[in-house]
Design a protein around this motif. Sequence first.
Motif, short mmCIF file in Angstrom:
data_model
loop_
_atom_site.label_atom_id
_atom_site.label_comp_id
_atom_site.label_asym_id
_atom_site.label_seq_id
_atom_site.Cartn_x
_atom_site.Cartn_y
_atom_site.Cartn_z
N LEU A 1 7.71 4.50 -7.80
CA LEU A 1 6.63 4.05 -6.95
C LEU A 1 6.87 2.71 -6.73
O LEU A 1 6.73 1.99 -5.73
N ALA A 2 7.07 1.95 -8.12
CA ALA A 2 7.20 0.48 -8.12
C ALA A 2 8.34 0.24 -7.28
O ALA A 2 8.50 -0.90 -6.86
N ALA A 3 9.57 0.83 -7.53
CA ALA A 3 10.81 0.55 -6.45
C ALA A 3 10.53 0.58 -5.18
O ALA A 3 10.95 -0.22 -4.57
N ILE A 4 9.80 1.98 -4.73
CA ILE A 4 9.45 1.92 -3.12
C ILE A 4 8.81 0.50 -3.03
O ILE A 4 9.15 0.02 -1.78
N ALA A 5 7.58 0.06 -3.65
CA ALA A 5 6.81 -0.63 -3.34
C ALA A 5 7.76 -2.19 -3.15
O ALA A 5 7.63 -3.08 -2.14
N ALA A 6 8.64 -2.32 -4.13
CA ALA A 6 9.34 -3.63 -4.20
C ALA A 6 10.55 -3.46 -3.08
O ALA A 6 10.53 -4.62 -2.50
N LEU B 1 -0.28 -1.09 -10.61
CA LEU B 1 -0.72 -0.02 -9.63
C LEU B 1 -2.25 0.23 -9.85
O LEU B 1 -2.52 0.52 -10.92
N THR B 2 -2.90 0.18 -8.71
CA THR B 2 -4.56 0.40 -8.61
C THR B 2 -4.72 1.57 -7.70
O THR B 2 -4.18 1.53 -6.59
N LEU C 1 0.66 -1.22 0.06
CA LEU C 1 -0.09 0.18 0.01
C LEU C 1 1.00 1.07 -0.12
O LEU C 1 1.92 1.29 0.82
N LEU C 2 0.48 2.32 -0.68
CA LEU C 2 1.25 3.38 -0.76
C LEU C 2 0.38 4.53 -0.56
O LEU C 2 -0.75 4.39 -1.32
N TYR C 3 0.54 5.33 0.07
CA TYR C 3 -0.39 6.62 0.56
C TYR C 3 0.28 7.90 0.09
O TYR C 3 1.17 8.39 0.83
N LEU C 4 -0.11 8.36 -1.02
CA LEU C 4 0.14 9.51 -1.67
C LEU C 4 -0.43 10.70 -0.88
O LEU C 4 -1.66 11.05 -0.97
N SER D 1 -4.74 7.02 -1.79
CA SER D 1 -4.15 5.57 -1.29
C SER D 1 -4.28 4.55 -2.44
O SER D 1 -5.05 4.82 -3.41
N PHE D 2 -3.29 3.87 -2.83
CA PHE D 2 -2.88 2.94 -3.97
C PHE D 2 -2.43 1.54 -3.45
O PHE D 2 -1.95 1.59 -2.31
N GLU D 3 -2.45 0.73 -4.45
CA GLU D 3 -1.94 -0.50 -3.93
C GLU D 3 -1.23 -1.08 -5.41
O GLU D 3 -1.67 -0.88 -6.41
N PHE D 4 -0.17 -1.70 -4.92
CA PHE D 4 0.58 -2.33 -5.73
C PHE D 4 0.47 -3.78 -5.73
O PHE D 4 0.57 -4.52 -4.49
#
Length: 215
Positions: A124-129, A180-181, A3-6, A172-175
């Motif tokens: 963002l993908a790198a942060i999630a990974a 990413l959605t 989960l990413l909260y921008l 809020s988004f989710e990978f």
Amino acid sequence: MTLLYLVRHGETDWNRARRIQGSTDIPLNDLGRSQAREAGDLLARRRFDAVVASPLSRAAETGSIIAERLGLTAPELVPEVAERRYGDAEGLTGEQVEARFPTGTPVPGRESRGALVARVLPALAAIAARYGDGASVVVATHGAVIRAVVNHVSPDTDAHLGVPIRNGSIHSFEFVGDALTLREFDDPIEVESERPGTYAFEYQNALERDAADPA
């Protein structure tokens, strides 16, 4: 799933004057710091693993305030989530932009929306990974960055058209894998972040409202 909260940074004096900031490094004002604290209090309803931020001081300080509220270490600074560059339009008000760069007029030095998406999404993908499956990460960033991500992941819906991205608001988004959605809008943190006090869409900078703005 990660989960990413921008979170859009708090207010600056240029926000208040409706001046386009872009890559110009304008600090938070006192209201902006208060907005960052409020965002941190909302986010504290959930568990987070880290805070990252744009290196521009308005976002970096917002991230630092939120990290302190969450009991986390100071945010990692990620240059790729810095605000869109607006070139010669930076520092101008909406009226000045419209006078100097009428609709369809190129703005020297302006970053295209496509270029913005191309630098932000891999970051963002790198942060999630990096934080991994099951992690929740706050990303303190900027209005045009959040707008670009929302438009990219939900291009076929008009649910967010005309809805401003308010200073201090949370999105809020989710990978899941590489996808990413945008999360459902019944997220209680997100609902609270758009509570009364939100701005009319005209508050967004003039170039972000311009349909002729290059993709």
